[in-house]
Design a protein around this motif. Structure first.
Motif, PDB file in Angstrom:
ATOM      1  N   UNK A   1       0.783  -1.126   0.095  1.00 49.78           N
ATOM      2  CA  UNK A   1       0.019   0.012  -0.111  1.00 49.78           C
ATOM      3  C   UNK A   1       0.880   1.302   0.003  1.00 49.78           C
ATOM      4  N   UNK A   2       0.382   2.244  -0.663  1.00 49.91           N
ATOM      5  CA  UNK A   2       1.189   3.421  -0.967  1.00 49.91           C
ATOM      6  C   UNK A   2       0.360   4.551  -0.838  1.00 49.91           C
ATOM      7  N   UNK A   3       0.699   5.701   0.162  1.00 48.22           N
ATOM      8  CA  UNK A   3      -0.176   6.883   0.006  1.00 48.22           C
ATOM      9  C   UNK A   3       0.658   8.061  -0.192  1.00 48.22           C
ATOM     10  N   UNK A   4       0.174   8.790  -1.049  1.00 48.21           N
ATOM     11  CA  UNK A   4       0.989   9.913  -1.443  1.00 48.21           C
ATOM     12  C   UNK A   4       0.071  11.195  -1.226  1.00 48.21           C
ATOM     13  N   UNK A   5       0.739  12.157  -0.756  1.00 47.53           N
ATOM     14  CA  UNK A   5       0.281  13.628  -0.200  1.00 47.53           C
ATOM     15  C   UNK A   5       0.700  14.537  -1.210  1.00 47.53           C
ATOM     16  N   UNK A   6       0.096  15.387  -1.838  1.00 43.96           N
ATOM     17  CA  UNK A   6       0.995  16.475  -2.642  1.00 43.96           C
ATOM     18  C   UNK A   6       0.207  17.732  -2.526  1.00 43.96           C
ATOM     19  N   UNK A   7       1.344  18.627  -2.041  1.00 44.44           N
ATOM     20  CA  UNK A   7       0.878  20.054  -2.023  1.00 44.44           C
ATOM     21  C   UNK A   7      -0.432  20.335  -1.153  1.00 44.44           C
ATOM     22  N   UNK A   8      -0.629  19.701  -0.139  1.00 41.11           N
ATOM     23  CA  UNK A   8      -2.100  19.688   0.778  1.00 41.11           C
ATOM     24  C   UNK A   8      -2.295  21.221   1.238  1.00 41.11           C
ATOM     25  N   UNK A  23       3.302  17.924   1.793  1.00 40.66           N
ATOM     26  CA  UNK A  23       3.652  16.699   1.025  1.00 40.66           C
ATOM     27  C   UNK A  23       4.248  15.852   1.669  1.00 40.66           C
ATOM     28  N   UNK A  24       3.981  14.525   1.407  1.00 39.92           N
ATOM     29  CA  UNK A  24       4.759  13.299   1.983  1.00 39.92           C
ATOM     30  C   UNK A  24       4.292  11.849   1.395  1.00 39.92           C
TER      31      UNK A  24
END
Ligand code: ADP
Length: 288
Positions: A1-8, A23-24
């Motif tokens: 599983x991969x979770x990507x947070x972009x420029x939130x 971002x993380x």
């Protein structure tokens, strides 16, 4: 599983900017401690990750698919303990967990409830009404419901609030055991909660990520910025540093301090993770 947070970015209707350009990336296995003072934005980030809130701008992806298009997968993979977790007071511990199992669509619910009740040391309380439980016991019921179904993605918002020291140790052990192949994100402002168990730390303040890495790397940032001096020898005037501890010793009171530049009379000492965290928060805040 991969979770990507972009420029939130998250701005509440009140105009409060709770998250700014966050971002993380998180990939299993990963055991992450999310640290930050009250109001840093930790709960807001967690609510966005469980799709309980929508970001003002930016995107979250679950296995390369935007979260809003992948909510079903998220719900199936998620165990979440929010900060103010509402329990149904009139139900017993077992009835509540049975109800939560049904909501999660767990098939072998009886054995699964037995398992989580055992892991959270609630066996003796299984037939007790939730209204009769202590704060720590209620918190353990909250933890138990999040563990139902062995979800791959566990989010715990301030899980150790209300737990006594022994319960906190049990909880850390439980986590290390449950984290093996999962993504676990645990928010706290208690350093000891994350020190021994997390392989990654994220420090937030004022809605921004100040640090993302291993605890040794965070400690390294504070080298040369932590020291001790004897208060009997040196008068405690305004020196532009932060005193983090005072200890009675045979030679008088020893002060532990954190400063950008240590004054001459201070002996540098090895920073702890707590020192490094305070140093980072102070530095980040002053740099605003
Ligand atoms: P933390 O979990 O680190 O204590 P939060 O994410 O709860 O921080 O809060 C971040 C900031 O957003 C705080 O200033 C808080 O007051 C504000 N905030 C949180 N929830 C709301 C809301 N529903 N409406 C307006 N402001 C909010």
């Amino acid at each position: 599983m991969k979770i990507s947070v972009q420029n939130l970015n998250m701005t509440y209707p009140t105009g409060k900017k709770a998250l700014q350009d966050v971002s993380l990336e998180m990939q299993s296995p990963n055991f992450i401690g999310l640290l930050g003072p009250n109001g840093a934005g930790k709960s807001t980030l967690m609510k966005l990750l469980v799709a309980g809130l929508l970001p003002t701008t930016g995107e979250i992806q679950l296995d390369d698919v935007p979260l809003i298009k992948n909510e079903k997968k998220l719900k199936a993979a998620l165990g979440y303990l929010p900060q103010n977790f509402g329990l149904y007071d009139e139900l017993t511990v077992w009835q509540f967990l049975d109800y939560m199992s049904a909501l999660k669509g767990i098939k072998e619910s009886k054995s699964e409830i037995e398992r989580v009740i055992g892991e959270t040391n609630l066996i003796e309380k299984r037939k007790a009404r939730i209204s009769t439980l202590s704060g720590g016991q209620r918190q353990r019921v909250g933890i138990a419901q999040a563990l139902l179904g062995s979800p791959q993605f566990l989010i715990f918002d301030e899980p150790t609030v209300g737990l006594d020291p022994e319960e906190r140790i049990n909880f850390r052990n439980l986590f290390s055991k449950n984290a093996q192949d999962k993504i676990v994100l645990l928010s706290t402002h208690i350093i000891e909660d994350v020190q021994s168990v997390c392989n990654r730390l994220i420090v937030m303040n004022h809605g921004r990520i100040l640090f993302d890495g291993r605890s040794e790397e965070l400690i390294r940032l504070a080298y040369g910025h932590v020291g001790v001096y004897n208060e009997e020898v040196q008068e405690n005037e305004e020196h532009g540093f932060k005193v983090t501890a005072r200890m009675n010793t045979a030679n008088g009171i020893s002060c532990r301090i954190i400063a950008e530049v240590l004054p001459d009379f201070v002996h540098p000492t090895e920073p702890t993770l707590e020192d490094a965290y305070i140093y980072l928060i102070e530095k980040g805040w002053k740099g605003q």
